[in-house]
Design a protein around this motif. Sequence first.
Motif, mmCIF file in Angstrom:
data_model
loop_
_atom_site.group_PDB
_atom_site.id
_atom_site.type_symbol
_atom_site.label_atom_id
_atom_site.label_comp_id
_atom_site.label_asym_id
_atom_site.label_seq_id
_atom_site.Cartn_x
_atom_site.Cartn_y
_atom_site.Cartn_z
ATOM 1 N N PRO A 13 0.794 -1.225 0.031
ATOM 2 C CA PRO A 13 -0.109 -0.034 0.000
ATOM 3 C C PRO A 13 0.637 1.160 -0.039
ATOM 4 O O PRO A 13 0.299 2.355 -0.743
ATOM 5 N N ARG A 14 1.963 1.442 0.746
ATOM 6 C CA ARG A 14 2.925 2.616 0.696
ATOM 7 C C ARG A 14 3.329 2.564 -0.733
ATOM 8 O O ARG A 14 3.266 3.905 -1.091
ATOM 9 N N ARG A 15 3.895 1.426 -1.446
ATOM 10 C CA ARG A 15 4.287 1.928 -2.876
ATOM 11 C C ARG A 15 3.367 2.249 -3.494
ATOM 12 O O ARG A 15 3.327 3.164 -4.502
ATOM 13 N N ILE A 42 16.857 12.115 0.136
ATOM 14 C CA ILE A 42 17.228 12.043 1.644
ATOM 15 C C ILE A 42 16.219 11.123 2.099
ATOM 16 O O ILE A 42 14.753 11.046 1.883
ATOM 17 N N GLY A 43 16.611 10.079 2.956
ATOM 18 C CA GLY A 43 15.924 9.106 3.977
ATOM 19 C C GLY A 43 15.130 8.342 2.940
ATOM 20 O O GLY A 43 13.991 8.145 2.950
ATOM 21 N N CYS A 44 15.720 7.502 2.008
ATOM 22 C CA CYS A 44 15.296 6.861 1.025
ATOM 23 C C CYS A 44 14.682 5.619 1.485
ATOM 24 O O CYS A 44 13.703 4.770 0.545
ATOM 25 N N VAL A 65 20.558 8.760 0.865
ATOM 26 C CA VAL A 65 21.032 8.563 2.024
ATOM 27 C C VAL A 65 19.789 8.285 2.980
ATOM 28 O O VAL A 65 18.570 8.330 2.799
ATOM 29 N N ASP A 66 20.072 7.341 4.066
ATOM 30 C CA ASP A 66 19.279 6.787 5.005
ATOM 31 C C ASP A 66 20.300 6.400 6.234
ATOM 32 O O ASP A 66 21.134 5.850 6.244
ATOM 33 N N LEU A 67 19.545 6.970 7.664
ATOM 34 C CA LEU A 67 20.153 6.786 8.620
ATOM 35 C C LEU A 67 20.317 5.302 8.932
ATOM 36 O O LEU A 67 21.192 4.684 9.712
ATOM 37 N N GLY A 91 23.645 7.500 6.281
ATOM 38 C CA GLY A 91 24.141 8.673 6.631
ATOM 39 C C GLY A 91 22.961 9.639 7.071
ATOM 40 O O GLY A 91 21.855 9.402 6.934
ATOM 41 N N ASP A 92 23.460 10.876 7.562
ATOM 42 C CA ASP A 92 22.291 11.739 8.106
ATOM 43 C C ASP A 92 21.925 12.895 7.168
ATOM 44 O O ASP A 92 22.799 13.523 6.387
ATOM 45 N N ALA A 93 20.635 13.079 6.763
ATOM 46 C CA ALA A 93 20.238 14.093 5.971
ATOM 47 C C ALA A 93 20.570 15.466 6.346
ATOM 48 O O ALA A 93 20.602 16.164 5.624
ATOM 49 N N ALA A 94 20.793 15.736 7.623
ATOM 50 C CA ALA A 94 21.192 16.685 8.293
ATOM 51 C C ALA A 94 22.865 17.383 8.173
ATOM 52 O O ALA A 94 23.130 18.426 8.419
HETATM 53 C C1 LIG Z 1 8.737 7.246 7.362
HETATM 54 S S1 LIG Z 1 10.290 6.724 6.373
HETATM 55 C C2 LIG Z 1 10.024 7.047 4.826
HETATM 56 C C3 LIG Z 1 10.933 6.101 3.759
HETATM 57 C C4 LIG Z 1 10.750 6.475 2.424
HETATM 58 N N1 LIG Z 1 11.247 7.890 2.040
HETATM 59 C C5 LIG Z 1 9.224 6.412 1.945
HETATM 60 O O1 LIG Z 1 8.557 7.282 1.649
HETATM 61 O O2 LIG Z 1 8.749 5.276 1.979
HETATM 62 C C6 LIG Z 1 11.541 7.622 7.135
HETATM 63 C C7 LIG Z 1 13.051 7.389 6.653
HETATM 64 O O3 LIG Z 1 13.717 8.274 7.032
HETATM 65 C C8 LIG Z 1 15.003 7.640 7.666
HETATM 66 N N2 LIG Z 1 15.642 8.525 8.395
HETATM 67 C C9 LIG Z 1 15.190 9.321 9.660
HETATM 68 N N3 LIG Z 1 15.950 10.249 10.108
HETATM 69 C C10 LIG Z 1 16.839 10.408 9.186
HETATM 70 C C11 LIG Z 1 18.014 11.238 9.155
HETATM 71 N N4 LIG Z 1 18.220 12.223 10.018
HETATM 72 N N5 LIG Z 1 18.917 11.085 7.914
HETATM 73 C C12 LIG Z 1 18.612 10.224 7.131
HETATM 74 N N6 LIG Z 1 17.357 9.505 6.990
HETATM 75 C C13 LIG Z 1 16.664 9.631 8.171
HETATM 76 C C14 LIG Z 1 14.369 6.474 8.442
HETATM 77 O O4 LIG Z 1 15.313 5.508 8.480
HETATM 78 C C15 LIG Z 1 13.362 6.084 7.281
HETATM 79 O O5 LIG Z 1 13.965 5.130 6.486
#
Ligand SMILES: C[S@@+](CC[C@H](N)C(=O)[O-])C[C@H]1O[C@@H](n2cnc3c(N)ncnc32)[C@H](O)[C@@H]1O
Length: 202
Positions: A13-15, A42-44, A65-67, A91-94
């Motif tokens: 459903p998310r996809r 960011i946050g893939c 990137v994703d944490l 890695g960190d998006a910030a």
């Molecule tokens: C709600 S999920 C969304 C995943 C994807 N983008 C989607 O829409 O299906 C949030 C994602 O952000 C990642 N995340 C959270 N904080 C982060 C950060 N500071 N830097 C990079 N990724 C981060 C999480 O690990 C998670 O995979």
Amino acid sequence: MNRVESALINSAPRRLLQRLYEVPQLRRFGGPLPAGARALEIGCGPGYGAQLILERFGAATLDAVDLDPAMIARAQRRLRPYGDRVTLRVGDAADLTASLGAADGSYDAVFDFAIIHHIPAWRDAVAEVARVLRRGGTFYFDEVTARALARPSYRALFDHPTGDRFNAQQFVQACETVGLDVGDRCMTRIGGDYLLGAARRR
Ligand SMILES: C[S@@+](CC[C@H](N)C(=O)[O-])C[C@H]1O[C@@H](n2cnc3c(N)ncnc32)[C@H](O)[C@@H]1O
């Protein structure tokens, strides 16, 4: 991110929502990418958004990137067919310098599919988006507002930072402050719970 949200992010459903609703809306607000575009996500998560950025937006290359290392491992499996068009990093998006070595103005587009509301210092992530976008580049965003995060259902099911979240106006203001012009290219839905739109780098 807790196990409930992780399962949701990895679900069909998310996809479907991402493919049938979010991507068409983001294209409507931000337009397509230029030929040869270099994109960043960011946050893939598990990499389905990355696949749509390549297929539906036509990015030539994509860095993401994703944490969470488990999410990057899933994304690596999904995106293997794209070979060296894709670079994935934990890695960190910030802090995109530490995560990716991302230089100022190095991307044509940055995508945020529901991640910035997860970041405690979310304004730092918005500033990083502005820093790495070239002038005229586009920031596509799909976000969850403080109003949604405060709902009992959200609080019971998910785990998010609680302090200093944003409504649409605060998110747009944070973008404008760092040189990302939203103008009227965004919308909210479900009574202001979600925010979709695009901003152009000044
Ligand atoms: C709600 S999920 C969304 C995943 C994807 N983008 C989607 O829409 O299906 C949030 C994602 O952000 C990642 N995340 C959270 N904080 C982060 C950060 N500071 N830097 C990079 N990724 C981060 C999480 O690990 C998670 O995979």
